[in-house]
Design a protein around this motif. Structure first.
Motif, mmCIF file in Angstrom:
data_model
loop_
_atom_site.group_PDB
_atom_site.id
_atom_site.type_symbol
_atom_site.label_atom_id
_atom_site.label_comp_id
_atom_site.label_asym_id
_atom_site.label_seq_id
_atom_site.Cartn_x
_atom_site.Cartn_y
_atom_site.Cartn_z
ATOM 1 N N THR A 211 0.843 -1.195 0.000
ATOM 2 C CA THR A 211 0.000 0.000 0.000
ATOM 3 C C THR A 211 0.881 1.248 0.000
ATOM 4 O O THR A 211 0.946 1.979 -0.969
ATOM 5 C CB THR A 211 -0.951 0.012 1.203
ATOM 6 O OG1 THR A 211 -0.193 -0.049 2.421
ATOM 7 C CG2 THR A 211 -1.901 -1.178 1.148
ATOM 8 N N HIS A 243 -7.903 0.464 -4.354
ATOM 9 C CA HIS A 243 -6.860 -0.505 -3.996
ATOM 10 C C HIS A 243 -7.406 -1.927 -4.043
ATOM 11 O O HIS A 243 -6.727 -2.843 -4.525
ATOM 12 C CB HIS A 243 -6.295 -0.202 -2.610
ATOM 13 C CG HIS A 243 -5.207 -1.147 -2.218
ATOM 14 N ND1 HIS A 243 -3.924 -1.061 -2.721
ATOM 15 C CD2 HIS A 243 -5.224 -2.254 -1.427
ATOM 16 C CE1 HIS A 243 -3.196 -2.055 -2.245
ATOM 17 N NE2 HIS A 243 -3.955 -2.785 -1.458
ATOM 18 N N TRP A 260 -0.530 -8.881 1.842
ATOM 19 C CA TRP A 260 -0.140 -7.478 1.963
ATOM 20 C C TRP A 260 1.048 -7.398 2.908
ATOM 21 O O TRP A 260 1.058 -8.017 3.969
ATOM 22 C CB TRP A 260 -1.300 -6.647 2.505
ATOM 23 C CG TRP A 260 -2.303 -6.262 1.471
ATOM 24 C CD1 TRP A 260 -2.388 -5.078 0.799
ATOM 25 C CD2 TRP A 260 -3.390 -7.058 0.979
ATOM 26 N NE1 TRP A 260 -3.447 -5.086 -0.076
ATOM 27 C CE2 TRP A 260 -4.080 -6.298 0.009
ATOM 28 C CE3 TRP A 260 -3.841 -8.354 1.260
ATOM 29 C CZ2 TRP A 260 -5.193 -6.778 -0.669
ATOM 30 C CZ3 TRP A 260 -4.945 -8.838 0.589
ATOM 31 C CH2 TRP A 260 -5.604 -8.054 -0.371
ATOM 32 N N THR A 263 2.632 -2.848 5.515
ATOM 33 C CA THR A 263 1.489 -1.945 5.615
ATOM 34 C C THR A 263 1.670 -1.043 6.834
ATOM 35 O O THR A 263 1.964 -1.529 7.923
ATOM 36 C CB THR A 263 0.186 -2.763 5.746
ATOM 37 O OG1 THR A 263 0.105 -3.674 4.644
ATOM 38 C CG2 THR A 263 -1.021 -1.870 5.756
ATOM 39 N N ARG A 282 -4.715 2.802 6.982
ATOM 40 C CA ARG A 282 -4.752 1.523 6.288
ATOM 41 C C ARG A 282 -5.034 0.366 7.232
ATOM 42 O O ARG A 282 -5.803 -0.546 6.913
ATOM 43 C CB ARG A 282 -3.447 1.316 5.506
ATOM 44 C CG ARG A 282 -3.370 2.224 4.275
ATOM 45 C CD ARG A 282 -1.950 2.425 3.781
ATOM 46 N NE ARG A 282 -1.908 3.240 2.579
ATOM 47 C CZ ARG A 282 -2.031 4.582 2.576
ATOM 48 N NH1 ARG A 282 -2.206 5.238 3.712
ATOM 49 N NH2 ARG A 282 -1.978 5.249 1.444
#
Length: 335
Positions: A211, A243, A260, A263, A282
């Protein structure tokens, strides 16, 4: 895949570099994954960080294991010549050292002999996409077959992904390999997905999503370590939805589960910037809407920082503990 790496069949939640083991223990946290970097090629590279050579792999793997977590190793060797400098891939000396380190990593993981995630070369794939003729990795020469374990692989960037996988299967079959495309590598998510297929990244075990590598608030005030140009660092619902659309595009194109990584741990705030920690949202989005990640192919999310001076579990006011524990009390099941 969660079951294959010894975890329950729910969205996994983990922690990355910069979150000390002592703090994890003090807060009573239960991360599924704990990430650590392996950096460099040459005399100061990661094999020299402990003795005997390469045993740093086992130190960090065992540290994660003590926490009840699966280790995640982030291999970050291609940036040794400078961010975005890809000259090394065509240099026989550099690549001989590169492949020797990759083999050593997998040999040390064979000694660990438990499941582990390996994140292979963040940013590198984005720079390849920008610099390869017509964005075609097969047209960018690389020294691959110079290593005996890479025999049969093509001497271009597609051979790099192929050789990493070939070594992994040979030396450390319990390692799951993930490649991280960069969303800035091309103009559209579809173009990045097409590049990933050309590079052979779909032959890995998972795909690594990113991200932002620092907290949004750090970029908002342009702190020294966050001087990158841009706007819109702090998400709104539209940015979050965009996203998720990107993630679904990549998952559908490759057929791989998504993890992910790195982050930010920043905390939501109405005022840009931050004080003892930076603002970001996030984590708030991800851990309060985990089913959204599963719906687009998510396997897990690892929270960490890409630079010093960012929010950690020591400075987040207990956000990670509160949100992760609330999530684990009502987890999002994997299909």
């Amino acid at each position: 895949m969660a079951r294959q790496i010894g975890r329950p069949a729910r969205l996994l939640v983990g922690l990355g570099s910069g979150n000390p083991e002592a703090s994890v223990q003090a807060q009573g946290l239960r991360p599924d994954v704990v990430d650590a970097y392996l950096v460099g090629v040459g005399p100061d590279a990661w094999p020299t960080w402990s003795s005997p050579a390469g045993s740093y792999v086992n130190l960090v793997a065992e540290r994660a294991d003590r926490q009840g977590a699966v280790p995640m190793l982030t291999l970050y060797q291609m940036a040794s010549n400078g961010d975005g400098n890809l000259a090394g891939i065509a240099d026989a000396t550099f690549m001989a050292g590169y492949w020797a380190n990759v083999r050593l990593m997998f040999q040390r993981l064979a000694m660990f002999d438990k499941p582990v995630l390996v994140n292979v070369e963040p940013d590198f794939w984005g720079y390849v996409e920008r610099q390869a003729p017509d964005g075609d990795p097969a047209r960018m020469p690389a020294r691959v077959s110079i290593d005996a374990d890479c025999a049969g692989q093509p001497d271009n960037v597609t051979g790099i992904a192929g050789c990493v996988l070939q070594m992994a299967r040979k030396y450390a079959p319990k390692a799951a390999i993930g490649f991280p495309p960069s969303d800035w590598g091309a103009g559209t998510p579809a173009e990045v997905a097409a590049f990933a297929l050309k590079a052979g990244l779909q032959h890995g075990d998972f795909l690594v999503m990113q991200t932002l590598d620092r907290d949004a608030g750090c970029f908002e005030v342009r702190a020294a370590e966050c001087s990158r140009a841009g706007t819109g660092w702090y998400w709104d619902d539209a940015a979050y939805a965009a996203h998720l659309a990107l993630a679904r595009n990549w998952h559908d194109a490759t057929g791989l589960p998504l993890v992910w990584w790195q982050t930010p741990l920043g905390v939501p705030a109405s005022t840009p910037g931050g004080t003892d920690h930076w603002r970001d949202n996030r984590m708030q989005y991800f851990l309060t809407r985990p089913q959204d990640l599963v719906a687009v192919g998510g396997l897990g999310v690892v929270f960490g920082a890409g630079a010093a001076g960012q929010t950690t579990i020591d400075t987040d006011g207990g956000q990670y503990k509160r949100l992760s524990e609330a999530y684990l009390a009502a987890p999002a099941p994997l299909p």
